[in-house]
Motif scaffolding. Sequence first.
Motif, PDB file in Angstrom:
ATOM      1  N   THR A 200      55.986  15.990  46.921  1.00  0.00           N
ATOM      2  CA  THR A 200      55.153  17.025  46.990  1.00  0.00           C
ATOM      3  C   THR A 200      54.471  17.178  48.074  1.00  0.00           C
ATOM      4  N   ALA A 201      54.064  15.895  48.506  1.00  0.00           N
ATOM      5  CA  ALA A 201      53.201  16.031  50.170  1.00  0.00           C
ATOM      6  C   ALA A 201      54.258  16.666  51.216  1.00  0.00           C
ATOM      7  N   GLU A 202      55.220  16.310  51.114  1.00  0.00           N
ATOM      8  CA  GLU A 202      56.041  16.772  52.244  1.00  0.00           C
ATOM      9  C   GLU A 202      56.284  18.548  51.986  1.00  0.00           C
ATOM     10  N   SER A 203      56.628  18.811  50.922  1.00  0.00           N
ATOM     11  CA  SER A 203      56.603  20.252  50.421  1.00  0.00           C
ATOM     12  C   SER A 203      55.324  21.068  51.040  1.00  0.00           C
ATOM     13  N   THR A 204      54.193  20.425  50.557  1.00  0.00           N
ATOM     14  CA  THR A 204      52.805  20.967  51.266  1.00  0.00           C
ATOM     15  C   THR A 204      52.872  20.914  52.668  1.00  0.00           C
ATOM     16  N   ALA A 205      53.194  19.877  53.212  1.00  0.00           N
ATOM     17  CA  ALA A 205      53.020  19.634  54.752  1.00  0.00           C
ATOM     18  C   ALA A 205      53.924  21.153  55.268  1.00  0.00           C
ATOM     19  N   GLN A 206      55.058  21.082  54.741  1.00  0.00           N
ATOM     20  CA  GLN A 206      55.924  22.101  55.577  1.00  0.00           C
ATOM     21  C   GLN A 206      55.351  23.559  55.307  1.00  0.00           C
ATOM     22  N   LEU A 207      54.785  23.828  54.100  1.00  0.00           N
ATOM     23  CA  LEU A 207      54.078  25.063  53.580  1.00  0.00           C
ATOM     24  C   LEU A 207      53.056  25.352  54.564  1.00  0.00           C
ATOM     25  N   TYR A 229      50.474  13.659  53.868  1.00  0.00           N
ATOM     26  CA  TYR A 229      51.916  13.496  53.859  1.00  0.00           C
ATOM     27  C   TYR A 229      52.220  12.076  54.715  1.00  0.00           C
ATOM     28  N   ALA A 230      51.692  12.075  55.600  1.00  0.00           N
ATOM     29  CA  ALA A 230      51.883  10.891  56.477  1.00  0.00           C
ATOM     30  C   ALA A 230      51.228   9.522  55.819  1.00  0.00           C
ATOM     31  N   GLU A 231      50.180   9.625  55.148  1.00  0.00           N
ATOM     32  CA  GLU A 231      49.476   8.552  54.502  1.00  0.00           C
ATOM     33  C   GLU A 231      50.494   8.288  53.166  1.00  0.00           C
ATOM     34  N   THR A 232      50.623   9.323  52.589  1.00  0.00           N
ATOM     35  CA  THR A 232      51.802   8.883  51.407  1.00  0.00           C
ATOM     36  C   THR A 232      53.084   8.300  51.867  1.00  0.00           C
ATOM     37  N   THR A 233      53.424   8.681  52.898  1.00  0.00           N
ATOM     38  CA  THR A 233      54.745   8.049  53.434  1.00  0.00           C
ATOM     39  C   THR A 233      54.647   6.496  53.824  1.00  0.00           C
TER      40      THR A 233
END
Length: 485
Positions: A200-207, A229-233
């Motif tokens: 989900t964070a990756e999709s949000t970051a791209q958007l 996204y970076a923190e979640t990764t």
Amino acid sequence: MKIIRGLLSHQNLLRNNRSPLVLAISLVLSGCATFSPDQGMGVVADIADGTIKKDVIAIRSVDDARQADDNVKRLLHRTLTVDTAVQVALLNNRGLQASYNELALAEADRIQESLPPNPTFSVSRISGNGATEIERQVVGDILALATLPFRSEIAKQRFRQAQLRAVLETLRLAADVRRAYYRAVAANELVALLSGAKATAESTAQLSKKLGETGSLNKLDQAREQVFYAETTADLATLRQEATSSREALARLLGLWDGDLNFKLPSHLPTLPPRPRALPRIEVDAVEHRIDLQVARIELDALAKSLNLTEANRFVTMLDIAGIDRKTREPEGAPFRERGFDIQFQIPIFDGGEARVRQAAETYNQAFNRLTEKAVNVRSEARDAYRTYRSSYEIASQYQREVLPLRKIITEEMQLRFSSMQVDVFALLTEARQRIASLRAAIEAKRAFWFAQSDLQTAVNGGGSGEGQSKSPTTTAQAGGNGGH
């Protein structure tokens, strides 16, 4: 025992003129202890079955090893529960088998202490100027023989103590496996949760990046989505490492290697029980059932008997009696034979045994104080473990009953508002982050509850980490029986 009988029957002295030593030994021979068929494992198996409802086995032969291996492979074919994990460890952990070897050694010590002292047989031949003298002696330690019942009883208590120590190691392994199991399953559940959050964070970051390129999103909001996204990764990578390490820790406790490492664990922790256990007599139960307390009580009894033995032989630490058969042949004249006995004992001129008695008394007092301290600590540990168990249950059930259902309602309402264009996508994603945080907290609260339940069981039955590690005080039983040699 056959050697002793052979030596006694071989001597004319002992056939014709039986000494008190031989009479005493012949009385003791029939009372020698024998090895138990199960090498003391019956007590361990009974307590393990009654306490944790599990089977234990001491691997002494190829058939035992084959049976244990077959049972382990059968249990590993299906997804492990906490009960099957504990059973695998009890069958397959080699450290536990080493503890059972110590139990067998303790039984050998018990048998050794129950045997009468071996007599010493000597033959001397002296000749000169045509004369010849032959002397035969059988020497026995009368003091050791007289104290044999005391030392044998102390050895029995030591063996009983060794049995309970083996039980303690069994309970300790079971407690460690339970905690390692819950830790590994919770880690897998958290990894699955964070894997979805990362997607989900990756999709949000791209958007956010695309919106930023069109000028629809400012730099601050872009940075917020990118850092999430970076923190979640990074968080997911940490959790994956913890899951791998916790699985390896569980595999070590289970004694698994090579092809058995592919054992299956459930994806979620067990659900909470409908209600917590009510234990109004928790302190009494702990004092009555704690194995380490029983070990300390047996230690105190053995020290009391050792103190009595030390006081009984404080002045006499050596008493040997020898049966003598002497045959003399002169150059001229008929040979003649002499029979008699010789007694040796120490005179307590310098050492009256006061130091040994004082040492035995202080050792007993030390054990008594440690037992009292342990009893107080056990009651406190039981109270604390039960309070932690109840509070962790309330916390975990609060998440299950209220927090997560409310989070679900909020998420559904936010999705409805997003569909009607009342909120934007970023408000929806913010709510998703908060829901993930609540789910993570709920998993950790449930894990804390299962930890607390395991700790409660340990507080009542014993087997916590660090218990039973200290060496028991050395008694003066052996010194009291053989102090002069």
